[in-house]
Design a protein around this motif. Structure first.
Motif, PDB file in Angstrom:
ATOM      1  N   GLN A  61      -0.130   4.387   1.026  1.00  0.00           N
ATOM      2  CA  GLN A  61      -0.988   3.917  -0.058  1.00  0.00           C
ATOM      3  C   GLN A  61      -0.354   2.723  -0.773  1.00  0.00           C
ATOM      4  OE1 GLN A  61      -4.119   5.515   0.517  1.00  0.00           O
ATOM      5  NE2 GLN A  61      -4.217   5.956  -1.668  1.00  0.00           N
TER       6      GLN A  61
ATOM      7  N   ALA B 236      -1.988  -0.907  -1.213  1.00  0.00           N
ATOM      8  CA  ALA B 236      -2.238  -1.468  -2.540  1.00  0.00           C
ATOM      9  C   ALA B 236      -1.597  -2.833  -2.726  1.00  0.00           C
ATOM     10  CB  ALA B 236      -1.714  -0.505  -3.606  1.00  0.00           C
ATOM     11  N   GLU B 237      -0.462  -3.043  -2.057  1.00  0.00           N
ATOM     12  CA  GLU B 237       0.309  -4.258  -2.302  1.00  0.00           C
ATOM     13  C   GLU B 237       0.129  -5.335  -1.230  1.00  0.00           C
ATOM     14  OE1 GLU B 237       4.273  -2.799  -2.517  1.00  0.00           O
ATOM     15  OE2 GLU B 237       3.886  -1.535  -4.279  1.00  0.00           O
TER      16      GLU B 237
ATOM     17  N   ALA C 102      -9.430   0.305  -4.457  1.00  0.00           N
ATOM     18  CA  ALA C 102      -8.084   0.483  -5.004  1.00  0.00           C
ATOM     19  C   ALA C 102      -7.449   1.677  -4.306  1.00  0.00           C
ATOM     20  CB  ALA C 102      -8.151   0.721  -6.511  1.00  0.00           C
ATOM     21  N   TYR C 103      -6.151   1.574  -4.050  1.00  0.00           N
ATOM     22  CA  TYR C 103      -5.421   2.634  -3.356  1.00  0.00           C
ATOM     23  C   TYR C 103      -4.377   3.236  -4.293  1.00  0.00           C
ATOM     24  CZ  TYR C 103      -7.465   0.563   0.874  1.00  0.00           C
ATOM     25  OH  TYR C 103      -8.335   0.083   1.822  1.00  0.00           O
TER      26      TYR C 103
ATOM     27  N   ARG D 217      -2.595  -6.788   1.227  1.00  0.00           N
ATOM     28  CA  ARG D 217      -3.948  -6.893   1.751  1.00  0.00           C
ATOM     29  C   ARG D 217      -3.952  -7.233   3.241  1.00  0.00           C
ATOM     30  NH1 ARG D 217      -9.201  -7.891   0.525  1.00  0.00           N
ATOM     31  NH2 ARG D 217     -10.229  -8.995   2.216  1.00  0.00           N
TER      32      ARG D 217
ATOM     33  N   GLU E 130      -1.428   5.480  -5.648  1.00  0.00           N
ATOM     34  CA  GLU E 130      -0.307   6.158  -4.994  1.00  0.00           C
ATOM     35  C   GLU E 130      -0.212   7.616  -5.408  1.00  0.00           C
ATOM     36  OE1 GLU E 130       3.471   4.060  -4.939  1.00  0.00           O
ATOM     37  OE2 GLU E 130       2.416   2.199  -5.389  1.00  0.00           O
TER      38      GLU E 130
END
Length: 317
Positions: free
Chosen positions: A247, A251-252, A279-280, A254, A282
């Motif tokens: 995750q 998120a960081e 949005a992912y 793309r 954590e």
């Protein structure tokens, strides 16, 4: 990458590979081979990144993904132990199943939250539908009736002072066809299908699915059974630790998501780069899920009181 087989094949061959049961011993996971049913959606990119980058292997786990088109299709297999976890499990149907006593499915982790334009209402370029208000009584395709799509769109329409459409159940992969044939007036569609349909039909966006009050609302997560979570606490904890790393990458980075999406969806690499991603998160959070539960109760999709703490299962570290 894990071997990918269909759920129908899984049901024909019986339970998932039992060689992983009880193989952990000591401080290791109780079950080392896990079967995860997953949708061909951007929601589960973190899962596939965790597999690709061997985060699960480092926790002593082998994770096999079984594709499904709708998360509820995997519920019978989950109940029978043929699937250990459902990735991309939408909250609405699963919370309803819990309330009805059909199957209690605690969530080990969040998968995806709503984000701008990752889930939109689209119409053909020549359509006379221009705004949310024009959707009243129109035929709008959703993947599953009375689910996260209609829930969020109903909330948006309510805030706009607009009437509700006539929802029609159409699986995501078939939405382009029914829209092109005029069998529906609009589709409420999620990535990666959204971008593909826009390119194929030059479809227009009439509602951003992340508009208030649907902005940032939880969409899906990783659900299991109470029996699995109680019987395999070390396995569940190891799964969540590895998934959180996946995750975090999603998120960081793309570009990492764009590269992994074609491996489990029909999206082409050039289309993957153009997707609007969710949005992912954590870690699982009670506050956003409580917000979703309140919306479900307001729309009559839940009758009894329920709190996020009753649903989220935070495995020991």
């Amino acid at each position: 990458m894990a071997t990918i087989i269909t759920v129908s094949a899984l049901l024909l061959t019986g339970c998932a590979d039992g060689s992983g049961d009880g193989g952990g011993g000591g401080d290791g996971p109780e079950k080392t081979t896990l079967t995860v049913a997953g949708l061909p959606l951007a929601d589960v990119a973190g899962l596939h990144l965790a597999i690709e980058r061997k985060f699960f292997e480092r926790e002593g786990l082998t994770v096999r993904v079984r594709p499904v088109q709708q998360s509820v299709q995997a519920l019978p297999a989950l109940a029978k132990g043929q699937v250990d976890i459902i990735g991309g499990a939408d909250y609405v149907k699963f919370l309803q199943a819990r309330e009805k006593g059909t199957l209690k499915t605690p969530y080990l982790a969040e998968g995806a939250r709503n984000a701008p334009h990752m889930m939109d209402v689209l119409v053909p370029p020549e359509s006379d539908i221009r705004t949310a208000r024009d959707l009243k009584d129109k035929r709008v395709a959703v993947n599953i009736l009375n689910n996260i799509q209609s829930l969020t769109l109903n909330g948006i329409l309510r805030q706009e002072g607009a009437g509700r459409p006539d929802y029609r159940q159409v699986p995501f992969p078939q939405m382009a066809t029914v829209l092109e044939r005029g069998q529906v007036d609009a589709v409420h569609i999620a990535e990666p299908f959204r971008t593909a349909l826009k390119r194929k039909l030059k479809a227009r966006t009439v509602v951003d699915g992340d508009a208030s009050p649907a902005d940032g609302i939880p969409l899906s997560g990783y659900a299991t059974t109470e029996q699995f979570a109680e019987k395999n606490p070390k396995t569940a904890a190891a799964f969540v630790r590895a998934l959180r790393k996946g995750q975090a990458v999603a998120a960081e980075d793309r570009e990492a998501v764009a590269k992994v999406l074609p491996s489990y969806t029909e999206i082409e690499p050039d289309e993957a780069a153009a997707l609007k991603l969710p949005a992912y998160p954590e870690t699982a959070s009670a506050s956003p899920l409580d917000r979703l539960i309140r919306e479900m109760r307001e729309q009559g999709l839940l009758k009894k009181k329920l709190a996020a703490g009753d649903v989220l299962h935070e495995p020991g570290k």
